[in-house]
Write an enzyme that holds these catalytic residues in place. Sequence first.
Site, PDB file in Angstrom:
ATOM      1  N   ASN A 190       0.826  -1.211   0.000  1.00  0.00           N
ATOM      2  CA  ASN A 190       0.000   0.000   0.000  1.00  0.00           C
ATOM      3  C   ASN A 190       0.859   1.259   0.000  1.00  0.00           C
ATOM      4  OD1 ASN A 190      -2.907  -0.122  -0.133  1.00  0.00           O
ATOM      5  ND2 ASN A 190      -2.878  -1.310   1.766  1.00  0.00           N
TER       6      ASN A 190
ATOM      7  N   ASP B 213      -3.419   2.782   4.566  1.00  0.00           N
ATOM      8  CA  ASP B 213      -3.850   2.236   3.271  1.00  0.00           C
ATOM      9  C   ASP B 213      -3.255   3.102   2.160  1.00  0.00           C
ATOM     10  OD1 ASP B 213      -5.322   0.923   1.188  1.00  0.00           O
ATOM     11  OD2 ASP B 213      -6.827   0.348   2.656  1.00  0.00           O
TER      12      ASP B 213
END
Length: 292
Positions: free
Chosen positions: A148, A199
Site C-alpha cells: 500500500n 492504506d
Amino acid sequence: MSEEIVSVFSDHICQLGEGPSYDPGTDTLFWFDIVNCRLLEKSFAGGVLKIHELGQMASAIAIIDGQRQLIATETGLHVRDVATGKMTLHTPIEADNPVTRSNDSRVHPCGAFWVGTMGKKEERAAGSIYWFFKGELRRLFADITVSNSICFSEDGTVAYYTDTSTGLLMRVACDPVTGLPAGEPKIFVDHSSAKGYVDGSVLDRDGILWNACWGGKVVKAYGPDGKLVRSVEMPVTQPSCPAFVGKNADRLAVTSAWSGKDDKQRQLDPQAGMTFLLDIPVNGRFEARVVI
C-alpha cells in the site's frame, strides 16, 4: 464528521473500492471494485457511472496515451483499449500464482510503474512490490503482506510505500530518471500504535502525504517531516485510497469498502463502499503517463 467538506461522488457500493485514478484529459475518475472484478468510470461533468466487467481481479490503472490504459490485475499488466475495453496481457506478474493479486500501484514521474501484490486472503508475506519501466520488470521488495501507500515526490527523488500489516509507512530515496530505489528504506511514519491501518496515499506538490486510514474513519495528512498536520473525518470506517481530481488537481477523491463487515456492521456503516469527494485545499498534481 465534517459534512461540509465531504460529499458523495458515487453512491455505487463497492465491496472493496480501491485504486482511484483521475484522467485530466477526459475529466474522469476511474476506480475498482477489486474482489468483484470491476472497473468503474464516472465523469465529473455530470457523467453516468459506467461499470466494466473485467473477468479478473484488478486494482490499479495508468494512462499510456489517449487510446490505451495499463491495468494491474491478478495476472499482470494488461493494455486496455479505451474505445473497446479489450484487455491484452502485456507483462505477466505472478500469473502462475493463484494465491496473489495486484493491489496498490502508482506511476513514478519518469513513467515507471510501481506495482504491489498481496495474498487474496492476506496471506503473510505472500506479496511483493515491483518496478516496471519500458518493458522491464524487477522485484523491489519481497515478503509483503499488504502492499500500500505507493507514491512519489514531484521531482521523483523520493518514494513511499508500506506493508500495511507492519503499521510502518516507509520512505526511500529514488532515482528520478529510472524510478528505482537509490538507498535503504527508512521509517517515515510509525502508525503501529494508532487506530486503523495505513492504506493508500498520494503526495502533493508541497510534500504533504494524504493517507486513507483503513479502519480509522479518517484521511490523514503528514508533512515532509512525517508529522501529522491534518485529519479529515470520513463518513465510512474503511476509506481505502485517495486521488487528486479536478482540472486543477485541487480536490481529493477517496474510495472505501465494506469488505470484512458482517450484516450488523454494514448497517452501522451504510455508506461503506461509496466513493467520496473532499473539498479541502490541496496542491495536487496529475500522475505521469506510464512508459511501456
